[in-house]
Design an enzyme around this catalytic site. Structure first.
Site, PDB file in Angstrom:
ATOM      1  N   LYS A  26       0.830  -1.217   0.000  1.00 25.04           N
ATOM      2  CA  LYS A  26       0.000   0.000   0.000  1.00 25.04           C
ATOM      3  C   LYS A  26       0.851   1.248   0.000  1.00 25.04           C
ATOM      4  CE  LYS A  26      -4.294  -1.313   2.303  1.00 25.04           C
ATOM      5  NZ  LYS A  26      -3.876  -2.416   3.192  1.00 25.04           N
ATOM      6  N   ARG A  96      -3.571   2.411   8.097  1.00 25.11           N
ATOM      7  CA  ARG A  96      -3.699   1.096   7.463  1.00 25.11           C
ATOM      8  C   ARG A  96      -2.402   0.302   7.599  1.00 25.11           C
ATOM      9  NH1 ARG A  96      -7.172   1.897   2.028  1.00 25.11           N
ATOM     10  NH2 ARG A  96      -8.287   3.772   2.648  1.00 25.11           N
ATOM     11  N   GLY A 105      -5.584 -11.745   8.621  1.00 23.88           N
ATOM     12  CA  GLY A 105      -5.265 -11.887  10.033  1.00 23.88           C
ATOM     13  C   GLY A 105      -4.662 -10.624  10.604  1.00 23.88           C
ATOM     14  N   MET A 107      -4.511  -6.465  11.273  1.00 26.53           N
ATOM     15  CA  MET A 107      -5.408  -5.338  11.388  1.00 26.53           C
ATOM     16  C   MET A 107      -5.436  -4.613  10.049  1.00 26.53           C
ATOM     17  SD  MET A 107      -5.245  -1.846  13.476  1.00 26.53           S
ATOM     18  CE  MET A 107      -5.139  -0.909  11.941  1.00 26.53           C
ATOM     19  N   ARG A 349      -3.193  -1.625  -6.980  1.00 28.09           N
ATOM     20  CA  ARG A 349      -2.377  -2.856  -6.908  1.00 28.09           C
ATOM     21  C   ARG A 349      -2.710  -3.698  -8.126  1.00 28.09           C
ATOM     22  NH1 ARG A 349      -5.597  -5.575  -1.748  1.00 28.09           N
ATOM     23  NH2 ARG A 349      -7.651  -5.423  -2.679  1.00 28.09           N
ATOM     24  N   HIS A 465      -4.849 -44.604  -7.966  1.00 27.54           N
ATOM     25  CA  HIS A 465      -5.054 -45.114  -9.313  1.00 27.54           C
ATOM     26  C   HIS A 465      -6.106 -44.286 -10.051  1.00 27.54           C
ATOM     27  CE1 HIS A 465      -6.999 -47.785 -12.305  1.00 27.54           C
ATOM     28  NE2 HIS A 465      -5.747 -48.126 -12.558  1.00 27.54           N
ATOM     29  N   SER A 774      15.159 -41.456 -16.724  1.00 28.95           N
ATOM     30  CA  SER A 774      13.907 -40.735 -16.532  1.00 28.95           C
ATOM     31  C   SER A 774      13.575 -40.841 -15.050  1.00 28.95           C
ATOM     32  CB  SER A 774      12.802 -41.362 -17.388  1.00 28.95           C
ATOM     33  OG  SER A 774      11.601 -40.662 -17.172  1.00 28.95           O
ATOM     34  N   CYS A 841       9.227 -38.302 -15.409  1.00 28.18           N
ATOM     35  CA  CYS A 841       7.958 -38.823 -15.912  1.00 28.18           C
ATOM     36  C   CYS A 841       6.975 -39.121 -14.794  1.00 28.18           C
ATOM     37  CB  CYS A 841       8.192 -40.055 -16.777  1.00 28.18           C
ATOM     38  SG  CYS A 841       8.927 -41.419 -15.867  1.00 28.18           S
ATOM     39  N   TYR A 861      13.928 -32.754 -20.429  1.00 25.39           N
ATOM     40  CA  TYR A 861      12.494 -32.657 -20.723  1.00 25.39           C
ATOM     41  C   TYR A 861      11.679 -33.094 -19.525  1.00 25.39           C
ATOM     42  CZ  TYR A 861      12.470 -37.747 -21.222  1.00 25.39           C
ATOM     43  OH  TYR A 861      12.584 -39.081 -20.968  1.00 25.39           O
TER      44      TYR A 861
END
Lengths: 889, 889
Positions: A26, A96, A105, A107, A349, A465, A774, A841, A861
């Site tokens: 802010k 603020r 959470g 103020m 923002r 699965h 892999s 993989c 990859y």
């Protein structure tokens, strides 16, 4: 002397947008807006370093803070020509909090600070509006009372309700100045009674009280929990911004509003927002009065757009919008107030947005020249692409929740409930939309999962699965819905007193894990042209290849359509569950001679050869990595009595033999059992048949197309170099045989999965015998954590909730543990062979955070399920562009 | 010029005992013996480097080898006054292989080389004994024919049998010179027929043929396999020794014999050996004639000791014995020949010995001043101590093999077969010796295992439940005897057509894995004073502590008796199977509320408190490490229908509830499931009860004895630091409560098992919250290899046999993989806390090779089953003395 306080506004801006760590989001943006000439009421920001110093120094402020605050306050007084606490012309301020990241959470805001029993009269007089003055005072007491003094805010609301009852009115707006005076008295009594002290009258006491409440809230339990869950160091601290009040509630020439510089839902380049006349900020969100639109073009009949109500302020706001987008180069979420026709900016923002909007804005802003292509690529959260590729529930459609499970595979699906795979298949064949409901699924259910529109299971986790297969197929899936019970006998699904019978309709939302009773309206995905454009840009910027995990021609085609550059994992066992094949597999398993097994395998050979021929044809010119048989043999045997009998009948053998073999093959821990290359070593004929099918299939394609595929044959579950030596020799032997028989030779590679800790630790040795690695991070996660993904569902969610684990390690790679093991494997593998081809993989191949890790350690990859390919392409590009994937929400 | 050939004998010794790598064991010791003045026939050794050069250079010898051999041969000729190939006075030689370690599969010996159709006549003439000459010639053709030319040795024996039949005699000794002439002709025809070439007549061709055969045998398949299994590099090569023949078969003033400088069975300091008059070496071992004793004092009536037959040679041999022991400082295994009353030494080497002999010799040699205490400690193979601590089968007793399994727990046991634990207990209570036979055992069988003399299972490996528990209890056990089938219904044990019914007697040999039909006579262990003396010396030299894994007072007392210095692992779950307790555990498990669980746990508390009170009392002043509950809860539930009903009845609940809970708790991979600290986190009340029992027990002991125990509380299966933080907080909370309640405070530590790869990788983080680590290498082996010890039995033996694994990694730690993980854990743990106490408590804690590894990486202690404590003490001492444990056989 440390600078603890930074002024902004009225031509004296000491902060900048890039000072967010010191000034909070802010404070930094207020200074920035002011610097670029936007109308920002003057104020100052107390830095986050004060917060840190406060806690480091036993909750005491730095000695020189007060003097700096006094000086900054004086600057505001001078800029606006009012004095803090002045009886006639009182300066009021807002206070603020603002950390470098937005944090629930904490103020939030106290408005109208500086009012007391005396200054309120001054304000009444100077504004010539006692009602405004006392409404402002009561708002201040209410906010300060609840957030600074800890009085329950309901108690304040009771007093207003009481006042309205006494006055016999319904709306707050109907209360007069006198009513508000009475409410103020009631508020002050309440504060005295609850805190044992009168409401503070000294504005300086008020100010330091509010500042102290912001710093104090940094260490309240909710904030601490939030930081723990999001890995935010307590040492970051929070800043506090103090700013001269402007009033949107000083009459009908005043207003307050919030807006987005583009439509956050669609991304359309239009001004999107709402405002209220004669109101303060919290009224817009409170929903007591209906906010009005900003632009005339979108106003419905009866609505009064700002454009019409306050044309000058509107024009000024339009200019601000343009300035902000050009300056920030991103869509902005703005708060403003109009006081007596004069526009003031209170916040800006980067705005939150939907996936579709993010995509459209990124492409359009790049086309507008606001950002470059690389930046556009960075702007879209890869995970959010899933939303764009699947049907969604219509957010406006009514619905009745039945229960909730894990969001195992995205997309929405609606259909009649069936409880077994065969029925799913037969009903689907008749054109019915079905949802397959199982306690858990097994490879024998695959045809039913394929036939179903969606899958619901009551057991199993994100990598059960059902979940893995559903994601692979692009079927929506809710898994492990523990609160829903399934009774196969009575064919009933029950949850929270609701019962759904087979044949009744349910709707699944695979993106949230929710299950609804009956049908819920859906929106089909619109794959806009922007999607293709962004993907092209992504492909330009990524280094890593993206392949797909695919076995069937359909999977392979889907993968290609989504831009896969080959197959990274073809799990051959998935090819065995077709009824024609499973019988041969079972025959092989119950044979107790080498010859018997070879006979059964010979029956499978033509099927496998055709499988590979098709895959090679579809993937023409692209690499195809084929993993030889991996799961333990008992996975292919039936377990129920009737099924055993059926199999015995089909094989023309005694059921006792089937039962005995099943019993012999039973394992205490199948995940750690006789599987992978251990099978290939015990029964060489299995891998030999598979190798033959691969080479014969590849040579067939070579002859048909004149272009030989290059199969990459992958040996699973290697933990010792000798295992790879032995199985590799099996493959090489068959290759030589087939080449001799056909008179054709093709190039091929043999590599291994690295999916055991031992394989990673000894990757230098294993690399001597491997053409590629892999990383099978699913199994590696299981062994590194000692955690069975089939069983983890019982406690893993609680672990994530309690913050023991930040993320489910089966979903996003555990970088410290599993990732470190992969890194060691990469380092050791490349030590032996600097050009060793390396991929991943596991399921992690489709997870953006994991992909960023793969980029960092230099894999060649990633391979993921076909429907995750676009996600992986984008994530790989972002990883290559070297920035965090959480840059946009 | 490289020196390829080393002479020895006749005063010109170019080799030494410490040149074993170059000259092989035989060649080096021949030179050494000759150097110290012992009568060694002259000869020379072709070095192992020639073997290496031979293979490096495409099976060609170095150019200058022939000249060096010729020179060496000439030196022999000169020394003995005979010439190689001389028609009248031919020099004959022996050719022997000799690698640096003795290796089966290699060509061994060719004697009498140099004989041919001409020289044999010269030998006949000069010896004046044609029978001797032709017997020697036929022996030469037979040895050379089979080992150099590859003719099946049975074919030679057939010719002798034929000759004896024709001559109508039974003994070889009854054949005359003419008979042997005929045999020689037959042999030569056979060689011609089998090889297509005549038997070589040129002595030089013979010599190079024999040398080539030695080098060639280095690469034969048996030798290659042996090297692979024993990690012997092919590059070591073998040497060849060529030595002038002396003849023990030249008449009745000749003899040949083998002897040990001490009794290799008992270790007694007496000359032990046997000889034959008028014989060559192979006759002694061939068993055709009965060898005679050396010393008069041990001769039985009718025997003619060497001492009497050839008193001068005997006296010389006694002097040699003394010289050799003083020189080599170890018991020697000697070969000698007496030719015409003259003694010649043909070989000496350290003699193989039984465990008992090794122990006695080590202690006595140290007492004699031959070696020092440290050397004595090095002389005994720790693994062999097991033999000394358990009954053994009498090697002379007759026996009928029923089948074979794994040697899971050493010792012999004999008793009647029972098939269930309850019956084992009740029969044992009546004084019967029983053998408990199970397909596999579970924790519910523990009382029966305890009651039995021995345990036989047909499934499971070296670390199956049966094996681990049996070793812990010191009960002999044969596990995983797959060739034996068990039918519980008909109460029959069957193998290879033999059937044993319940109540019939079998005998187990836990040291070999053999199972015998009926009783077999046994020898009880004699724990001689030497054992205690050696253990004392070992304790002086070891650095690491040795603790025991023990739960029961009996285990703890056994451990103390064997010299344990505390308890390294008390597995609290083993305390729960007592009938009084299991009910409370089950009640806890089926409770679905926190309160229900706490009520059930409250019933367990007094039992646990008493458990710990007893352990602390027995282990007064020694550390006791207590591991909180580890196994998954379903291990405590019954699985058979009737048992479920019984439990339901005892708990006064419906069997459906038991069944449902059992179903809910079922896991696909229990090893990777909801166990260890995951239970403590899900059900804090469990660890809280256990912590309370520990602290209350410890404080009770502190009050009784005035000496407070120092409990070490160990959290199992930690993979993340937060898991340890949470469970440690549970323990600390209870400690504070109990200290407040009792007004007494004691010191305690909280640490963790490192048994998951992730824990090892992140040991630096975990160490922040741990006072100690104990490496749980059983589970670590399972996760590093991805190998379930319960299931590995199906393929692990084949892996070891095929040389994929050198040793069962559950028996001896896999140093490259699991060991590397432990090393990383040690390094990272000590990086955070340099004085972190580190131990190991897996089965490896009792394995000498693993203990050597523990010493190397700097662990503070090892913990093993009570019966392995002496093994561990000795192995730890040897490890500290910094030498390999395989120094003696």
């Amino acid at each position: 002397m440390t600078k603890w306080v930074y002024n902004f506004g009225a031509g004296h801006n000491e902060g900048r947008a890039d000072m967010r760590n010191l000034l909070g989001g802010k404070g930094a943006n207020l200074a920035e807006m002011s610097s670029i000439g936007l109308p920002v009421p003057p104020g100052f920001t107390i830095t986050a370093d004060v917060c840190t110093a406060f806690y480091d120094n036993d909750r005491k402020y730095p000695d020189d803070l007060k003097a700096q605050v006094d000086a900054a306050l004086a600057a505001i007084e001078q800029a606006v020509g009012l004095n803090f606490g002045d009886h006639d012309h009182p300066l009021l301020v807002s206070v603020r909090s603002g950390a470098r990241v937005s944090m629930p959470g904490m103020m939030d805001t106290v408005l109208n600070l500086g009012l007391n029993d005396v200054t309120v009269e001054g304000l009444a007089k100077v504004s010539n509006d006692p009602r405004f003055a006392f409404d402002s005072y009561r708002r201040f007491i209410q906010m300060y009372g609840s957030v600074v003094l800890g009085v329950d805010h309901h108690r304040f609301e009771e007093i207003i309700e009481h006042a309205k009852m006494e006055a016999d009115v319904i709306e707050d707006t109907a209360l007069t100045a006198q009513h508000w005076r009475d409410v103020v008295e009631g508020y002050k009594d309440l504060v005295q009674q609850e805190t044992g002290k009168p409401f503070p009258q000294d504005p300086h006491v008020q100010l330091w009280g509010a500042v102290g409440a912001v710093f104090g809230s940094w260490m309240n339990p909710r904030a601490i929990t939030y930081r723990r869950l999001h890995d935010i160091p307590a040492a970051w601290g929070t800043a506090v911004s103090v700013q001269a009040m402007v009033f949107g509630n000083m009459g009908n020439d005043c207003a307050t509003g919030v807006c987005f510089t583009r439509d956050p839902s669609t991304g359309e380049n239009m001004f999107y927002g709402e405002y209220l006349v004669n109101a303060q900020g919290e009224d817009v969100v409170a929903g007591i009065r209906t906010p009005q639109p900003l632009s005339a073009s979108v106003a419905k009949p009866g609505e009064i757009p700002l454009e019409q109500a306050m044309p000058n302020a509107y024009a000024e706001l339009m200019a601000v919008r343009s300035t902000l987008e050009k300056h920030y180069k991103d869509m902005q979420d703005i708060e403003f107030t109009v006081q007596q026709h004069k526009l003031y900016m209170l916040q800006t923002r980067n705005g939150k947005r939907t996936a579709a909007a993010a995509l459209r804005m990124a492409v359009e802003m790049a086309n507008e020249g606001l950002i470059d292509e690389a930046e556009a690529v960075m702007r879209v959260n890869p995970s959010s692409l899933d939303q764009l590729l699947h049907p969604m529930l219509d957010p406006k459609a009514p619905r009745t929740l039945l229960g909730k499970g894990l969001p195992a595979s995205p997309g929405a699906a609606c259909g009649t409930v069936v409880f077994n795979a065969d029925e799913a298949e037969s009903r689907a064949a008749k054109g019915e939309s079905v949802i397959l409901v199982r306690i858990e699924t097994s490879p024998e259910d695959i045809h039913g999962m394929h036939a179903a529109k969606g899958i619901l299971t009551t057991r199993g986790g994100m990598t059960s699965h059902a979940a893995v297969v559903a994601r692979g197929m692009g079927r929506p899936c809710v898994a492990g819905a523990g609160g829903i019970s399934v009774d196969y006998n009575s064919q009933i699904l029950a949850a929270g007193g609701k019962f759904i019978r087979a044949g009744e309709v349910i709707t699944l939302d695979g993106a949230t894990g929710e299950v609804f009773v009956g049908p819920v309206a859906m929106i089909e995905p619109a794959m806009s042209g922007d999607f293709g454009i962004l993907m092209e840009w992504a492909d330009k910027h990524r280094r890593m290849g993206v392949r797909a995990n695919a076995e069937t021609p359909m999977d392979a085609e889907t993968a290609l359509k989504f831009g896969a550059e080959g197959i990274g994992l073809c799990r051959t066992e998935h090819m065995f569950f077709d009824p024609e094949r499973i019988l041969a597999i079972r025959q092989m398993i119950i044979s107790n001679t080498d010859t018997g097994r070879r006979t059964a395998l010979a029956r499978l050979l033509p099927f496998q050869r055709e499988d590979f021929r098709q895959l090679f044809t579809i993937m023409a010119g692209l690499p195809v990595t084929i993993r030889l048989l991996d799961p333990p043999l008992h996975e292919f045997l039936p377990h129920a009595d009737q099924e055993m009998q059926d199999v015995a009948d089909s094989l023309g053998t005694d059921v006792a033999i089937i039962r005995q073999r099943a019993e012999e093959l039973k394992e205490a821990n199948p995940m750690l059992g006789h599987r992978g290359c251990r099978l290939g070593i015990a029964y060489p004929e299995i891998y030999e048949m598979q190798a033959r099918a691969i080479f014969e299939g590849a040579i067939a394609v070579a002859k048909e197309t004149g272009k030989a595929p290059h199969p990459e044959i992958m040996i699973p579950l290697v933990g010792m170099k000798k295992e790879l030596d032995i199985t590799r020799a099996q493959v090489d032997k068959i290759a030589a045989e087939v080449f001799a028989e056909t008179g054709t030779t093709i190039d091929y590679s043999v590599g291994t999965m690295i999916e055991l800790p031992r394989a990673a630790m000894l990757a230098d040795q294993i690399a001597e015998s491997a053409d590629f690695f892999s990383f099978g991070t699913n199994d590696l996660t299981q062994t590194v954590f000692g955690l069975s993904r089939d069983d983890a569902g019982k406690f893993l969610p609680a672990y994530v909730e309690a913050g023991i684990l930040v993320k489910d390690p089966f979903v996003s790679i555990d970088i410290e543990g599993v990732g470190e093991m992969v890194r060691i494997g990469v380092e050791k593998g490349r030590k032996t062979k600097p050009d060793l081809k390396l991929g991943i993989c596991g399921e992690h191949g489709g997870d953006p955070a994991s992909i960023a890790f793969c980029e960092k350690i230099g894999l060649d990859y990633v391979s993921c399920s076909p429907f995750r390919v676009p996600v992986a392409r984008l994530a790989a590009a972002q990883a290559a562009l070297g920035s965090a994937t959480d840059r946009t929400a």
